[in-house]
Design a protein around this motif. Sequence first.
Motif, PDB file in Angstrom:
ATOM      1  N   HIS A   1      16.387  12.959 -56.267  1.00  0.00           N
ATOM      2  CA  HIS A   1      15.993  13.598 -54.998  1.00  0.00           C
ATOM      3  C   HIS A   1      14.487  13.878 -54.915  1.00  0.00           C
ATOM      4  CE1 HIS A   1      20.318  14.502 -55.142  1.00  0.00           C
ATOM      5  NE2 HIS A   1      20.268  14.812 -53.833  1.00  0.00           N
TER       6      HIS A   1
ATOM      7  N   PHE B   1      12.656  13.222 -51.761  1.00  0.00           N
ATOM      8  CA  PHE B   1      13.257  13.696 -50.523  1.00  0.00           C
ATOM      9  C   PHE B   1      12.433  14.846 -49.946  1.00  0.00           C
ATOM     10  CE2 PHE B   1      17.890  12.335 -51.675  1.00  0.00           C
ATOM     11  CZ  PHE B   1      17.449  11.030 -51.860  1.00  0.00           C
ATOM     12  N   ASN B   2      12.425  14.973 -48.618  1.00  0.00           N
ATOM     13  CA  ASN B   2      11.711  16.071 -47.966  1.00  0.00           C
ATOM     14  C   ASN B   2      12.476  16.502 -46.724  1.00  0.00           C
ATOM     15  OD1 ASN B   2      10.999  14.144 -45.918  1.00  0.00           O
ATOM     16  ND2 ASN B   2       9.311  13.449 -47.251  1.00  0.00           N
TER      17      ASN B   2
ATOM     18  N   THR C   1      14.260  13.906 -44.683  1.00  0.00           N
ATOM     19  CA  THR C   1      15.380  13.141 -45.256  1.00  0.00           C
ATOM     20  C   THR C   1      16.698  13.584 -44.621  1.00  0.00           C
ATOM     21  OG1 THR C   1      14.189  12.996 -47.353  1.00  0.00           O
ATOM     22  CG2 THR C   1      16.555  12.522 -47.396  1.00  0.00           C
ATOM     23  N   ASN C   2      17.554  12.621 -44.271  1.00  0.00           N
ATOM     24  CA  ASN C   2      18.856  12.947 -43.661  1.00  0.00           C
ATOM     25  C   ASN C   2      19.845  13.298 -44.779  1.00  0.00           C
ATOM     26  OD1 ASN C   2      21.120  13.249 -42.111  1.00  0.00           O
ATOM     27  ND2 ASN C   2      21.279  11.095 -41.500  1.00  0.00           N
ATOM     28  N   CYS C   3      19.802  14.523 -45.225  1.00  0.00           N
ATOM     29  CA  CYS C   3      20.638  14.954 -46.353  1.00  0.00           C
ATOM     30  C   CYS C   3      22.131  14.863 -46.015  1.00  0.00           C
ATOM     31  CB  CYS C   3      20.294  16.385 -46.742  1.00  0.00           C
ATOM     32  SG  CYS C   3      18.565  16.605 -47.196  1.00  0.00           S
TER      33      CYS C   3
ATOM     34  N   SER D   1      17.467  20.037 -42.119  1.00  0.00           N
ATOM     35  CA  SER D   1      17.869  19.274 -43.289  1.00  0.00           C
ATOM     36  C   SER D   1      17.881  20.197 -44.509  1.00  0.00           C
ATOM     37  CB  SER D   1      16.905  18.110 -43.507  1.00  0.00           C
ATOM     38  OG  SER D   1      17.456  17.225 -44.437  1.00  0.00           O
TER      39      SER D   1
ATOM     40  N   THR E   1      14.946  20.083 -54.391  1.00  0.00           N
ATOM     41  CA  THR E   1      15.672  18.830 -54.653  1.00  0.00           C
ATOM     42  C   THR E   1      16.330  18.863 -56.024  1.00  0.00           C
ATOM     43  OG1 THR E   1      13.657  17.824 -55.489  1.00  0.00           O
ATOM     44  CG2 THR E   1      14.141  17.499 -53.155  1.00  0.00           C
TER      45      THR E   1
END
Length: 877
Positions: A80, A83-84, A87-89, A111, A118
Motif C-alpha cells: 500500500h 496509495f494515497n 486511491t480507490n480503496c 477514501s 497504509t
Amino acid sequence: MATGKTANHVQTTANCVTCHSTARWTGAVVDHKAFNSSTNCSTCHNGTRAKGKPSGHISTTANCVTCHSTTTWAGAKVDHSGFNAATNCASCHNGAQASGKPSNHLPTTASCGACHSTARWTGAKVNHSAFNAATNCTSCHNGTFATGKSNTHIATTGNCGTCHSTTGWTGAKVDHSGFNASTNCASCHNGTQATGKPGGHIATTANCATCHTTVNWTGAKVDHSGFTAATTCTTCHNGTTATGKPTVHVPTTANCVTCHTTTRWTGAKVNHGTFTAATNCSSCHNGTLATGKPSGHIATTANCGTCHSTNVWAGAKVDHSGFTAATTCTTCHNGTTATGKPTVHVPTTANCVTCHTTTRWTGAKVNHGTFTAATNCSSCHNGTLATGKPSGHIATAANCGTCHSTNVWAGAKVDHSGFTAATTCTTCHNGTTATGKPTVHVPTTANCVTCHTTTRWTGAKVDHGTFTAATNCSSCHNGTLATGKPSGHVLTTAQCGTCHRTNVWTGAKVDHSTFTVATNCTTCHNGTTATGKPTVHVPTTANCVTCHTTTRWTGAKVDHGTFTAATNCSSCHNGTLATGKPGGHVLTTAQCGTCHRTNVWTGAKVDHSTFTVATNCTTCHNGTTATGKPTVHVPTTANCVTCHTTTRWTGAKVDHGTFTAATNCSSCHNGTLATGKPSGHIATTAQCGTCHRTTLWTGAKIDHTTFTAATNCATCHNGSQATGKPANHIPTTANCISCHGTTSFTSGAKMNHTVVTATSCKSCHNGSFTSQGPTGALAKPTNHIPETQLLNGAAMDCSACHTSTTSWATMRMEHNNSMGGGAGWCKSCHATGTNYLGNMEKMALTHRSRATTATDCSASGCHRPLGSIGSSYRKWN
C-alpha cells in the motif's frame, strides 16, 4: 514409447526431473525461487494448467508475486506504500474481497487513505485542519461515532470549532470579545458549567462584564465615576465585602465620596471651605482623630479657624488689626505664652501697640513727633535706657531737640545760619569744645566766617579774586603758612600769579608758545628744574622741540621719513633707548627697515620670494621665533617650501608624483595628520597607492588580476562597499571569480558549473534567470518531455538525464523506474505522433497484433520492465 507431456502441461522446455521425482508424475513441484514481478505467472496459473485466481480474488492485472510469496498463496501482502487519498480503496476494501468499513464507522465517502495509514487500520486520524465554525461537527461528534458534548457542557448550539481548536478538546476558549454588560453571563458562569461568583463577591445583579474584562477575572474594576455623596458606599465598603472605614477614621455619617475621590482612598480631603470660627474644629482636631493643639499653643477657646486658614496649619495669624492701646497685650505677650518685654526695655506701662505695630516687634518707634526743646529727653536718653550725650559733647543744658532732630542723632546741627563776622566763633571753636584754628593756620584775626562757611570747615576760601602778579603771594605762600614753591620749582622770582591761576595750583602753565628750535630748553628742562631727558633718551643734541611739541612730552615723533635700509636703526632701536628686537625676534643682522615700515612696527613682512628648497626655514619657523609645524603636521624633515608657497601656509600641496604602492601612505593618511580611510572603506591593509592615483582619491581601481577562486570577493562586493550581486542574480554562494573575469562583471562572464555541483539545476534553469550572463540560465523548451510522464518526475533534476554542463544535447534518458500503465507512462513519448524532444523510437500501441488492449508499451506484457522482451529502458527487442 513412454508417457509424454499432456496437452494441458505447463509450457516449459525444462527437463522432467526439474519438477517431477523419478518415482511418479504426481506431486511435481515447480521451483518458484527465481520468479519475480517480471515473471508471467498467469502462463501457468490460469486455472487450467495450475491453480489460478479464485472467483473472490481482488481484481488486478498485477503478477502473482507482486503480493504472494513464491512458496505459498497464504499471507499475501498488498504493497500500500504508493496509495494515497486518490486511491480507490473501496475497490478492494468492500467487506467481500478485503475488510470494509465496520457498521459504526463514521459516515464518509472519503477514501481510506484520507484518515488511515497504509500500514494499519488503527491510529486513524481525521484531518481537522480545514474544519471551521461552519463545519457540522455533530455529524461525527454525537457521542456515538465520536466523542460528543459532556453532561456539564455549556448549553450552546455553536459548532465545536467555535471554541475548540482542531487539534485538542482541552484549552477551549469562548470568544468573549463581543460580550457586554447586556450579555447574560450567568447562563454559563453559574458555578457549574463555568466559574461563578465566589462566596465573598459583592452583592450585585449586574452582569459580569459590568466590572470584569472579557479576558480575565482579576483586575475587575467597579466604575465609581457616577457615584456621588448620595451613593450608599457602605453597601460594599463595610469592611467585609470591600474595604471599610478604619478604627481611627474621623467620625462621620457622610458618604465616602464626600472626602475621598472615586479612584483611590489616599489623598482624601475634608472640604474645610465652608468652615468658620463657629465650626467645632476640635470634634476632629483633638490629637487622636486629627492633629490637635500642641502643648505650647496659646491658651484659647477660640476655634481653629479663628487664626488658622482652612487649608494649612502653618502660617497661623492672630488678627491684631483691631488691637489698640487699650488692648491688654500682656495677656499673651508675657514672655511665656508669647514674646514679652526684654529686660532693657524702656520702662513704660504703655501697651505694646503704643510703639510697636500690630505686625512685628522690630521697627518699634517712639513717637517723638510732639517732643520739643521743653521735653525732658534725658529721662530716657541717659546712657542706660536709651543713648545719652557722649563724653565729648558740647557742654550745654539745652534739650536734645535743640540741635538734634526727633528721628535721628546723626546730623545734629548747631544753627550757624545767623552767625556773621561779628560772631565770636572762638567761644566754641577754641580747640577744646569745638575745632579751633590749627597751628599752621594763616595768621589772621578775622572771624572764622570770613573765609569759612557756616556749614563746614573744609572748602575755606581766601578770596584771591583781586590778586595780581603784583600781589605779594609769598607773604602767605611761603611753604609754612600756605603752600610755597616746591624745592624743584622752576627758578624764578616772578610772583605766583605769573604762571598759576588764583584758584588752583595745578595746571600752572609756562607759556611755551613762542619757543623754537633756537630756545635753550635745557635751561629749565635739565632734570632738576623741570623734566629733563630721561637716561634712556635717544642720544641727541637737538633741542626738545625738534621732536616734542611745546604742549606735552608724550607723542614725541622722530621723523623717520628719510630713513632707509641703510639707516643704522639699532643705534636707537637697541631695546634701551628705543624699542629693540624682542626676545623671540627672527635672527637677523638686517636693519629694521628691511622688513618694517618707518611708521609702525606691526605688519612687518619678510620677503620670502627668493627662498627655495635649500632655504633653512626652521631657522625662523621653529614655533618660537615664527610659526612652526603644528602638532598634527605631517611628519617630515623636508623644508617648508617643499609643500608650501612663500606667501601663505594654507593650500600646501604634497608632491605625490614619486609615490608608489611601496610608499607608507598611512604614516600621513591616518585620519589625524591627513585624510584617512572613511568608515565605509573596503577593509584592506594595502597602501593607498595600490588602488588610488597620487593626484586624487576618486577613480580608485583595485587590481583584481591576482584574485583567484580562493579570494573572498564578498568581503568588498557586498552591495555596501562595492557592487554586490543584483536581486535577479543566479542563486549561488560561489565566489564571484568562479564565473566572472577580474576586469568586468558583465563582459566575459561564463557560468562555471563545477562550483554548483551540490545545487539543484532547477534553482537556476526555471525561467527566472534567462537574462543572466551571455545567454542566461535557459529553461526547459515547451516541447521538453513533461516531468509528469515519469514516475515521481517532479523530484528529478536536469542532471538526471543531461550529463554535460556545456551542452544540453549530451544526455542519457533516465526513466526513473517508470513501469508504464500509470506508474509513469511509456506511450506519452514513444507513441506515434508525439513530438517531444529526443530521438526515442516511436510506434503505435497496435504495432503488433498481440495484446491490442494494452494500455501502455510495457504494460502490454511485451517490453520490459513489465514484459519479457528487450533490455529495460535501453532496448525494445
